[in-house]
Design a protein around this motif. Structure first.
Motif, PDB file in Angstrom:
ATOM      1  N   PRO A   1       0.809  -1.228   0.000  1.00  0.00           N
ATOM      2  CA  PRO A   1       0.000   0.000   0.000  1.00  0.00           C
ATOM      3  C   PRO A   1       0.843   1.279   0.000  1.00  0.00           C
ATOM      4  CG  PRO A   1      -0.847  -1.548   1.611  1.00  0.00           C
ATOM      5  CD  PRO A   1       0.457  -2.090   1.126  1.00  0.00           C
ATOM      6  N   GLY A   2       1.916   1.291   0.754  1.00  0.00           N
ATOM      7  CA  GLY A   2       2.784   2.469   0.779  1.00  0.00           C
ATOM      8  C   GLY A   2       3.476   2.690  -0.555  1.00  0.00           C
ATOM      9  N   ALA A   3       3.930   1.615  -1.177  1.00  0.00           N
ATOM     10  CA  ALA A   3       4.581   1.732  -2.481  1.00  0.00           C
ATOM     11  C   ALA A   3       3.587   2.208  -3.533  1.00  0.00           C
ATOM     12  CB  ALA A   3       5.194   0.389  -2.879  1.00  0.00           C
ATOM     13  N   ALA A   4       2.359   1.713  -3.469  1.00  0.00           N
ATOM     14  CA  ALA A   4       1.331   2.141  -4.422  1.00  0.00           C
ATOM     15  C   ALA A   4       1.016   3.624  -4.240  1.00  0.00           C
ATOM     16  CB  ALA A   4       0.075   1.296  -4.254  1.00  0.00           C
ATOM     17  N   ALA A   5       0.965   4.085  -3.005  1.00  0.00           N
ATOM     18  CA  ALA A   5       0.708   5.496  -2.747  1.00  0.00           C
ATOM     19  C   ALA A   5       1.851   6.362  -3.272  1.00  0.00           C
ATOM     20  CB  ALA A   5       0.510   5.723  -1.252  1.00  0.00           C
ATOM     21  N   ALA A   6       3.079   5.915  -3.098  1.00  0.00           N
ATOM     22  CA  ALA A   6       4.235   6.674  -3.589  1.00  0.00           C
ATOM     23  C   ALA A   6       4.227   6.750  -5.114  1.00  0.00           C
ATOM     24  CB  ALA A   6       5.531   6.036  -3.095  1.00  0.00           C
ATOM     25  N   VAL A   7       3.892   5.655  -5.773  1.00  0.00           N
ATOM     26  CA  VAL A   7       3.820   5.645  -7.235  1.00  0.00           C
ATOM     27  C   VAL A   7       2.713   6.573  -7.709  1.00  0.00           C
ATOM     28  CG1 VAL A   7       3.264   4.200  -9.239  1.00  0.00           C
ATOM     29  CG2 VAL A   7       4.870   3.383  -7.507  1.00  0.00           C
ATOM     30  N   ALA A   8       1.561   6.552  -7.040  1.00  0.00           N
ATOM     31  CA  ALA A   8       0.455   7.428  -7.410  1.00  0.00           C
ATOM     32  C   ALA A   8       0.846   8.896  -7.239  1.00  0.00           C
ATOM     33  CB  ALA A   8      -0.777   7.100  -6.571  1.00  0.00           C
ATOM     34  N   LEU A   9       1.567   9.216  -6.201  1.00  0.00           N
ATOM     35  CA  LEU A   9       2.009  10.588  -5.970  1.00  0.00           C
ATOM     36  C   LEU A   9       2.961  11.061  -7.063  1.00  0.00           C
ATOM     37  CD1 LEU A   9       2.053  13.039  -4.077  1.00  0.00           C
ATOM     38  CD2 LEU A   9       3.966  11.976  -2.899  1.00  0.00           C
ATOM     39  N   VAL A  10       3.892  10.216  -7.447  1.00  0.00           N
ATOM     40  CA  VAL A  10       4.849  10.575  -8.495  1.00  0.00           C
ATOM     41  C   VAL A  10       4.128  10.768  -9.830  1.00  0.00           C
ATOM     42  CG1 VAL A  10       6.789   9.692  -9.870  1.00  0.00           C
ATOM     43  CG2 VAL A  10       6.838   9.510  -7.377  1.00  0.00           C
ATOM     44  N   LEU A  11       3.211   9.862 -10.168  1.00  0.00           N
ATOM     45  CA  LEU A  11       2.478   9.987 -11.425  1.00  0.00           C
ATOM     46  C   LEU A  11       1.605  11.230 -11.432  1.00  0.00           C
ATOM     47  CD1 LEU A  11       1.481   6.287 -12.124  1.00  0.00           C
ATOM     48  CD2 LEU A  11       3.251   7.641 -13.247  1.00  0.00           C
ATOM     49  N   SER A  12       1.020  11.558 -10.303  1.00  0.00           N
ATOM     50  CA  SER A  12       0.185  12.749 -10.207  1.00  0.00           C
ATOM     51  C   SER A  12       1.029  14.004 -10.395  1.00  0.00           C
ATOM     52  CB  SER A  12      -0.520  12.783  -8.850  1.00  0.00           C
ATOM     53  OG  SER A  12      -1.242  13.962  -8.705  1.00  0.00           O
ATOM     54  N   ALA A  13       2.166  14.062  -9.757  1.00  0.00           N
ATOM     55  CA  ALA A  13       3.048  15.223  -9.894  1.00  0.00           C
ATOM     56  C   ALA A  13       3.519  15.362 -11.333  1.00  0.00           C
ATOM     57  CB  ALA A  13       4.239  15.086  -8.948  1.00  0.00           C
ATOM     58  N   TYR A  14       3.818  14.254 -11.985  1.00  0.00           N
ATOM     59  CA  TYR A  14       4.247  14.293 -13.380  1.00  0.00           C
ATOM     60  C   TYR A  14       3.122  14.819 -14.271  1.00  0.00           C
ATOM     61  CZ  TYR A  14       5.864  12.693 -17.938  1.00  0.00           C
ATOM     62  OH  TYR A  14       6.238  12.641 -19.250  1.00  0.00           O
ATOM     63  N   GLY A  15       1.902  14.403 -14.026  1.00  0.00           N
ATOM     64  CA  GLY A  15       0.764  14.868 -14.813  1.00  0.00           C
ATOM     65  C   GLY A  15       0.504  16.347 -14.628  1.00  0.00           C
ATOM     66  N   VAL A  16       0.628  16.833 -13.405  1.00  0.00           N
ATOM     67  CA  VAL A  16       0.425  18.257 -13.136  1.00  0.00           C
ATOM     68  C   VAL A  16       1.506  19.077 -13.836  1.00  0.00           C
ATOM     69  CG1 VAL A  16       0.522  20.007 -11.314  1.00  0.00           C
ATOM     70  CG2 VAL A  16      -0.813  17.921 -10.988  1.00  0.00           C
ATOM     71  N   GLU A  17       2.733  18.601 -13.812  1.00  0.00           N
ATOM     72  CA  GLU A  17       3.827  19.315 -14.470  1.00  0.00           C
ATOM     73  C   GLU A  17       3.599  19.387 -15.975  1.00  0.00           C
ATOM     74  OE1 GLU A  17       8.455  18.397 -15.229  1.00  0.00           O
ATOM     75  OE2 GLU A  17       7.815  18.351 -13.138  1.00  0.00           O
ATOM     76  N   ARG A  18       3.170  18.284 -16.568  1.00  0.00           N
ATOM     77  CA  ARG A  18       2.909  18.287 -18.015  1.00  0.00           C
ATOM     78  C   ARG A  18       1.758  19.219 -18.356  1.00  0.00           C
ATOM     79  NH1 ARG A  18       2.099  12.777 -20.737  1.00  0.00           N
ATOM     80  NH2 ARG A  18       1.519  14.246 -22.347  1.00  0.00           N
TER      81      ARG A  18
END
Length: 46
Positions: A7-24
């Motif tokens: 669960p923690g790893a999934a949350a970290a991956v979701a956070l990184v993908l979200s930040a990448y999407g916002v930046e794009r």
């Protein structure tokens, strides 16, 4: 419990993908704003 980190790893991956999407999205909106032509004359509104 060998899979306790999932669960923690999934949350970290979701956070990184979200930040990448916002930046794009921010980069594309900046490019679109720069591509819009600016009117040469602004008429006063009645």
């Amino acid at each position: 419990m060998p899979l306790g980190f999932v669960p923690g790893a999934a949350a970290a991956v979701a956070l990184v993908l979200s930040a990448y999407g916002v930046e794009r999205a921010a980069e594309s909106s900046d490019a679109q704003a720069a591509a819009r032509p600016v009117p040469a004359f602004h008429a006063p509104r009645p």
